[in-house]
Design a protein around this motif. Structure first.
Motif, PDB file in Angstrom:
ATOM      1  N   LEU A 143      39.113  33.226 -11.479  1.00  0.00           N
ATOM      2  CA  LEU A 143      38.429  31.997 -11.888  1.00  0.00           C
ATOM      3  C   LEU A 143      37.681  31.361 -10.720  1.00  0.00           C
ATOM      4  O   LEU A 143      37.239  30.215 -10.810  1.00  0.00           O
ATOM      5  CB  LEU A 143      39.443  31.018 -12.476  1.00  0.00           C
ATOM      6  CG  LEU A 143      40.206  31.549 -13.694  1.00  0.00           C
ATOM      7  CD1 LEU A 143      41.327  30.596 -14.078  1.00  0.00           C
ATOM      8  CD2 LEU A 143      39.261  31.788 -14.858  1.00  0.00           C
ATOM      9  N   HIS A 201      35.756  36.092  -8.562  1.00  0.00           N
ATOM     10  CA  HIS A 201      35.299  35.336  -9.731  1.00  0.00           C
ATOM     11  C   HIS A 201      34.638  36.237 -10.764  1.00  0.00           C
ATOM     12  O   HIS A 201      33.771  37.049 -10.441  1.00  0.00           O
ATOM     13  CB  HIS A 201      34.337  34.234  -9.301  1.00  0.00           C
ATOM     14  CG  HIS A 201      34.053  33.255 -10.393  1.00  0.00           C
ATOM     15  ND1 HIS A 201      32.811  32.731 -10.594  1.00  0.00           N
ATOM     16  CD2 HIS A 201      34.842  32.706 -11.348  1.00  0.00           C
ATOM     17  CE1 HIS A 201      32.847  31.892 -11.627  1.00  0.00           C
ATOM     18  NE2 HIS A 201      34.085  31.873 -12.093  1.00  0.00           N
ATOM     19  N   GLN A 202      35.056  36.057 -11.990  1.00  0.00           N
ATOM     20  CA  GLN A 202      34.517  36.779 -13.140  1.00  0.00           C
ATOM     21  C   GLN A 202      33.914  35.736 -14.079  1.00  0.00           C
ATOM     22  O   GLN A 202      34.541  35.327 -15.062  1.00  0.00           O
ATOM     23  CB  GLN A 202      35.635  37.553 -13.839  1.00  0.00           C
ATOM     24  CG  GLN A 202      36.376  38.534 -12.957  1.00  0.00           C
ATOM     25  CD  GLN A 202      35.563  39.763 -12.669  1.00  0.00           C
ATOM     26  OE1 GLN A 202      34.972  40.358 -13.566  1.00  0.00           O
ATOM     27  NE2 GLN A 202      35.496  40.146 -11.415  1.00  0.00           N
ATOM     28  N   ALA A 203      32.699  35.291 -13.764  1.00  0.00           N
ATOM     29  CA  ALA A 203      32.079  34.186 -14.503  1.00  0.00           C
ATOM     30  C   ALA A 203      31.942  34.494 -15.990  1.00  0.00           C
ATOM     31  O   ALA A 203      32.227  33.636 -16.840  1.00  0.00           O
ATOM     32  CB  ALA A 203      30.720  33.846 -13.899  1.00  0.00           C
ATOM     33  N   GLY A 204      31.511  35.695 -16.330  1.00  0.00           N
ATOM     34  CA  GLY A 204      31.369  36.050 -17.740  1.00  0.00           C
ATOM     35  C   GLY A 204      32.700  36.014 -18.472  1.00  0.00           C
ATOM     36  O   GLY A 204      32.782  35.518 -19.601  1.00  0.00           O
ATOM     37  N   GLU A 231      35.328  34.213 -17.579  1.00  0.00           N
ATOM     38  CA  GLU A 231      35.740  32.815 -17.651  1.00  0.00           C
ATOM     39  C   GLU A 231      35.010  32.082 -18.770  1.00  0.00           C
ATOM     40  O   GLU A 231      35.618  31.336 -19.540  1.00  0.00           O
ATOM     41  CB  GLU A 231      35.485  32.124 -16.314  1.00  0.00           C
ATOM     42  CG  GLU A 231      35.965  30.695 -16.287  1.00  0.00           C
ATOM     43  CD  GLU A 231      35.764  30.026 -14.934  1.00  0.00           C
ATOM     44  OE1 GLU A 231      36.323  28.927 -14.765  1.00  0.00           O
ATOM     45  OE2 GLU A 231      35.059  30.573 -14.069  1.00  0.00           O
ATOM     46  N   ASN A 232      33.718  32.301 -18.903  1.00  0.00           N
ATOM     47  CA  ASN A 232      32.951  31.661 -19.977  1.00  0.00           C
ATOM     48  C   ASN A 232      33.458  32.085 -21.343  1.00  0.00           C
ATOM     49  O   ASN A 232      33.593  31.256 -22.255  1.00  0.00           O
ATOM     50  CB  ASN A 232      31.453  31.974 -19.836  1.00  0.00           C
ATOM     51  CG  ASN A 232      30.838  31.306 -18.638  1.00  0.00           C
ATOM     52  OD1 ASN A 232      31.342  30.310 -18.129  1.00  0.00           O
ATOM     53  ND2 ASN A 232      29.736  31.869 -18.165  1.00  0.00           N
ATOM     54  N   TRP A 233      33.725  33.360 -21.507  1.00  0.00           N
ATOM     55  CA  TRP A 233      34.251  33.861 -22.782  1.00  0.00           C
ATOM     56  C   TRP A 233      35.588  33.212 -23.101  1.00  0.00           C
ATOM     57  O   TRP A 233      35.817  32.742 -24.212  1.00  0.00           O
ATOM     58  CB  TRP A 233      34.367  35.387 -22.725  1.00  0.00           C
ATOM     59  CG  TRP A 233      35.023  35.991 -23.936  1.00  0.00           C
ATOM     60  CD1 TRP A 233      34.529  36.007 -25.213  1.00  0.00           C
ATOM     61  CD2 TRP A 233      36.282  36.647 -23.975  1.00  0.00           C
ATOM     62  NE1 TRP A 233      35.424  36.651 -26.044  1.00  0.00           N
ATOM     63  CE2 TRP A 233      36.499  37.053 -25.307  1.00  0.00           C
ATOM     64  CE3 TRP A 233      37.240  36.951 -23.014  1.00  0.00           C
ATOM     65  CZ2 TRP A 233      37.642  37.741 -25.707  1.00  0.00           C
ATOM     66  CZ3 TRP A 233      38.377  37.634 -23.414  1.00  0.00           C
ATOM     67  CH2 TRP A 233      38.570  38.022 -24.749  1.00  0.00           C
ATOM     68  N   ASN A 290      36.853  30.368 -21.982  1.00  0.00           N
ATOM     69  CA  ASN A 290      36.693  28.933 -22.237  1.00  0.00           C
ATOM     70  C   ASN A 290      36.224  28.645 -23.657  1.00  0.00           C
ATOM     71  O   ASN A 290      36.454  27.554 -24.173  1.00  0.00           O
ATOM     72  CB  ASN A 290      35.728  28.299 -21.231  1.00  0.00           C
ATOM     73  CG  ASN A 290      36.412  27.975 -19.925  1.00  0.00           C
ATOM     74  OD1 ASN A 290      37.573  27.600 -19.893  1.00  0.00           O
ATOM     75  ND2 ASN A 290      35.677  28.126 -18.833  1.00  0.00           N
ATOM     76  N   SER A 291      35.601  29.625 -24.305  1.00  0.00           N
ATOM     77  CA  SER A 291      35.091  29.406 -25.654  1.00  0.00           C
ATOM     78  C   SER A 291      36.192  29.403 -26.714  1.00  0.00           C
ATOM     79  O   SER A 291      35.971  28.927 -27.817  1.00  0.00           O
ATOM     80  CB  SER A 291      34.036  30.460 -26.007  1.00  0.00           C
ATOM     81  OG  SER A 291      34.631  31.728 -26.225  1.00  0.00           O
TER      82      SER A 291
END
Length: 170
Positions: free
Chosen positions: A14, A26-29, A31-33, A35-36
């Motif tokens: 994260l 960090h795995q931004a994609g 994390e975004n998934w 968080n949804s």
């Protein structure tokens, strides 16, 4: 979806600078998934155990007395507090519906944490000490690493597993 499941996620994935070298993965994609649809609880068992950041890298070593944690460079026993800290961590946090942990970590590796002999030769792979504690406390918990969530099919399979675990249809 009525319930946002709680997922434990390695803090380094994260973007938290908690790795042995003071960095992150960090795995931004990812994390975004997450968080949804999920409530994320970032965790780092090594930091929780009081190991500093940065810190010398550790590894799992098999001896005649069983597995132990050693300094990767010297083989000197270390991180004695980590197994107990992992047990404490799994008891103190909200019950998870799943976990996404750092691949190949001595604490977070799920089936892929390297295991060395006393001569520093790789002899196999297994669960890191935190994953061992998770499996002992939460039988059947969906546990994956970030490398198992690259494709849409992998992510959907993990999502379905988590949702089945909390009793919700996908």
């Amino acid at each position: 979806m009525a319930t946002r499941p709680t997922l434990w996620v390695s803090a380094c994935l994260l973007g938290k600078p908690v790795r042995y070298d003071g960095g992150h993965k960090h795995q931004a994609g990812l994390e975004n998934w997450l968080n949804s649809w999920a409530h994320i609880v970032p965790l780092c068992p090594e930091v929780f155990a009081g190991l500093g950041t940065p810190r010398p890298p550790i590894q799992r070593q098999q001896t005649a007395q069983g597995d132990r944690l050693v300094l990767a460079e010297t083989g000197e026993p270390t991180a004695a507090a980590l197994p107990d800290a992992c047990q404490t961590l799994v008891r103190q946090q909200p019950v998870p519906a799943g976990a996404i942990l750092k691949a190949r970590s001595p604490s977070c590796g799920a089936g892929n944490s390297p295991l060395f002999d006393p001569h520093n030769r790789l002899i196999g792979h297994g669960d890191g000490v935190f994953v061992q504690a998770l499996k002992a406390r939460f039988e059947g918990l969906a546990i994956v690493d970030e490398e198992q969530l690259h494709t849409q099919a992998q992510r959907q399979a993990f999502y379905r597993s988590v949702m089945r675990g909390i009793g919700e249809a996908d």
